[in-house]
Design a protein around this motif. Structure first.
Motif, PDB file in Angstrom:
ATOM      1  N   PRO A  43       9.621  -8.953   5.802  1.00 17.17           N
ATOM      2  CA  PRO A  43       8.601  -9.790   5.139  1.00 17.17           C
ATOM      3  C   PRO A  43       7.174  -9.443   5.556  1.00 17.17           C
ATOM      4  O   PRO A  43       6.269  -9.416   4.703  1.00 17.17           O
ATOM      5  N   THR A  44       6.953  -9.132   6.831  1.00 13.37           N
ATOM      6  CA  THR A  44       5.608  -8.757   7.276  1.00 13.37           C
ATOM      7  C   THR A  44       5.189  -7.439   6.630  1.00 13.37           C
ATOM      8  O   THR A  44       4.066  -7.302   6.130  1.00 13.37           O
ATOM      9  N   ILE A  45       6.092  -6.478   6.621  1.00 15.08           N
ATOM     10  CA  ILE A  45       5.784  -5.170   6.020  1.00 15.08           C
ATOM     11  C   ILE A  45       5.456  -5.354   4.531  1.00 15.08           C
ATOM     12  O   ILE A  45       4.457  -4.834   4.029  1.00 15.08           O
ATOM     13  N   LYS A  46       6.285  -6.148   3.845  1.00 14.23           N
ATOM     14  CA  LYS A  46       6.062  -6.341   2.398  1.00 14.23           C
ATOM     15  C   LYS A  46       4.749  -7.074   2.139  1.00 14.23           C
ATOM     16  O   LYS A  46       4.031  -6.746   1.195  1.00 14.23           O
ATOM     17  N   TYR A  47       4.451  -8.058   2.972  1.00 12.60           N
ATOM     18  CA  TYR A  47       3.190  -8.793   2.808  1.00 12.60           C
ATOM     19  C   TYR A  47       2.011  -7.826   2.938  1.00 12.60           C
ATOM     20  O   TYR A  47       1.100  -7.818   2.108  1.00 12.60           O
ATOM     21  N   LEU A  48       2.036  -6.995   3.974  1.00 10.97           N
ATOM     22  CA  LEU A  48       0.929  -6.057   4.206  1.00 10.97           C
ATOM     23  C   LEU A  48       0.828  -5.044   3.066  1.00 10.97           C
ATOM     24  O   LEU A  48      -0.269  -4.733   2.603  1.00 10.97           O
ATOM     25  N   LEU A  49       1.989  -4.570   2.593  1.00 14.71           N
ATOM     26  CA  LEU A  49       1.955  -3.610   1.480  1.00 14.71           C
ATOM     27  C   LEU A  49       1.359  -4.251   0.232  1.00 14.71           C
ATOM     28  O   LEU A  49       0.589  -3.624  -0.499  1.00 14.71           O
ATOM     29  N   SER A  50       1.688  -5.538   0.021  1.00 12.88           N
ATOM     30  CA  SER A  50       1.165  -6.227  -1.166  1.00 12.88           C
ATOM     31  C   SER A  50      -0.352  -6.374  -1.093  1.00 12.88           C
ATOM     32  O   SER A  50      -1.020  -6.559  -2.106  1.00 12.88           O
ATOM     33  N   LYS A  51      -0.897  -6.302   0.123  1.00 16.83           N
ATOM     34  CA  LYS A  51      -2.360  -6.402   0.307  1.00 16.83           C
ATOM     35  C   LYS A  51      -3.006  -5.019   0.348  1.00 16.83           C
ATOM     36  O   LYS A  51      -4.152  -4.885   0.785  1.00 16.83           O
ATOM     37  N   LYS A  52      -2.240  -3.996  -0.008  1.00 18.18           N
ATOM     38  CA  LYS A  52      -2.752  -2.610  -0.026  1.00 18.18           C
ATOM     39  C   LYS A  52      -3.214  -2.177   1.367  1.00 18.18           C
ATOM     40  O   LYS A  52      -4.293  -1.590   1.546  1.00 18.18           O
TER      41      LYS A  52
END
Ligand code: ADP
Ligand code: 3PG
Ligand code: MG
Length: 392
Positions: A43-52
């Protein structure tokens, strides 16, 4: 003590984050046997990826002495790629100057994973030069490695001298879940501790006796306590340097009127585990054998205590679970805990690996990625790696 999390970082888009995680998972024949610690960080990785955001991941694996291919994060890189659908670039010689340029040049929609951070001696020494080198790869530091945050290492503590540090989503969840359970535990409060990391675990039991009604011990750590009583442990794993400390813990338990429960019976074999396993009472261990599991009487006793408990925290296998002949104590404990109506928290690298039936996991209130870290957090309410993060 609330810490800022990745949600509190203003203008995060387009930045590079150095993300420390605890991917210290178990491997068998070069394959990941349990990926819970990786899954929990997604979830942390996906959150950061979603923020570019561009992510540089760092983790240790085991306790290597220098660079050792057996401890490479290569199998972990493959699992991270599978779980995120992203290309994962494993940087082997991340301590070299060129590694910084390489990290900086990679596209932000790919992930970067530094190979085992303990391949460099600067990690455990919390060496400032090494910490600065790691920091130079990114703009922001995020700690999602709850399971390693009891370690004062460069990628956990030292790096915050050079970059502002924030908690990841897993870190936030761990802190909230464990703090909530400890704030007003439903009683009786039972803590079960097993496994083999005796020195770090013994030093927290004393404090846990203040908050728990019963601490029950199994696994190799229980041998040291039985030895402290004066019982012969044969060839079993015993930490003789910790025997004195174990006596102090007994004394404390007596004064607190809290109970410290040791195995009533144990499963033994010869040191090479050639002989057919046999169950004996705790005070009947012959000199030429070793203890590898808890026996049936102990399993039944634990089951009874679990039935009555309001809160249960468990870390550490009850025996050498990697050998199925010595996994019964650990399996039966999991079955009892997952059938309980209590608030239940189960955590630890090997503890999670020992869980074969995923359906049990759903019945547990909180699966923690921390083992020794979780116990230490119970003891002091924080960890060195949490303390250095930005306050909210
Ligand atoms: P966790 O990772 O869950 O915190 P530890 O790392 O402390 O647990 O310990 C796990 C290890 O302890 C496992 O490799 C297991 O085989 C070992 N172990 C537990 N009990 C025994 C025992 N009686 N003899 C030998 N090894 C044991
Ligand atoms: C653990 O499995 O408990 C953590 O990953 C920490 O590992 P360590 O005891 O080798 O520091
Ligand atoms: Mg372990």
């Amino acid at each position: 003590m609330r810490k800022k999390t990745i949600r509190d970082i203003a203008g995060i888009s387009g930045q590079t984050v150095f993300l420390t995680v605890d991917f210290n998972i178990s491997l068998k024949d070069g394959k990941v046997t349990n990926d819970t610690r990786i899954v929990e960080a997604i979830p942390t990785i996906k959150y950061l990826l979603s923020k570019k955001v561009k992510i540089v991941l760092a983790s240790h694996l085991g306790r290597p002495k220098g660079v050792d291919p057996k401890f490479s994060l290569k199998p972990v890189a493959e699992r991270v790629a599978l779980l995120t659908g992203k290309k994962v670039n494993l940087i082997e010689k991340y301590w070299e100057k060129e590694a910084v340029d390489k990290v900086r040049s990679l596209p932000s929609d790919q992930l970067v994973l530094l190979d085992n951070i303990r391949f460099h001696e600067g990690e455990k020494k919390n060496d400032p030069t090494f910490a600065k080198h790691l920091a130079s790869m990114a703009d922001i530091f995020v700690n999602d490695a709850f399971g390693s945050s009891h370690r004062t290492h460069a990628s956990i503590v030292g790096i915050t001298e050079y970059l502002k540090g924030y908690a990841g989503l897993l870190m936030e969840k761990e802190i909230n879940m464990i703090s909530d359970a400890l704030e007003k535990p439903k009683r009786p409060f039972l803590v079960i501790i097993g496994g083999a990391k005796t020195p770090e675990k013994i030093s927290v039991i004393e404090r846990i006796l203040d908050i728990a009604d019963t601490v029950a011990l199994g696994g190799a750590i229980a041998n040291t306590f039985l030895a402290a009583w004066g019982f012969g442990m044969g060839q079993s794993i015993v930490d003789y340097e910790m025997v004195e400390m174990a006596r102090v813990v007994f004394w404390k338990a007596t004064r607190q009127h809290s109970a410290l429960m040791l195995p009533l019976d144990v499963v033994i074999s010869d040191n090479q585990r050639q002989a057919k396993p046999k169950t004996v009472d705790y005070n009947q261990v012959p000199p030429n054998v070793a203890i590898f599991d808890i026996g049936q009487k102990t399993q039944n006793h634990l089951k009874d205590m679990i039935k009555n408990a309001g809160t249960i925290i468990w870390n550490g296998p009850m025996g050498l679970y990697e050998d199925p002949r010595f996994a019964k104590g650990t399996d039966s404990l999991l079955e009892s805990i997952s059938g309980s109506k209590a608030i239940t928290i189960v955590g630890g690298g090997d503890t999670l690996t020992s869980i074969k039936t995923k359906s049990c996991l759903k019945k547990i209130t909180h699966i923690s990625t921390g083992g020794s870290a979780m116990l230490e957090f119970m003891k002091i309410g924080t960890l060195p790696g949490i303390e250095v993060l930005e306050n909210a």
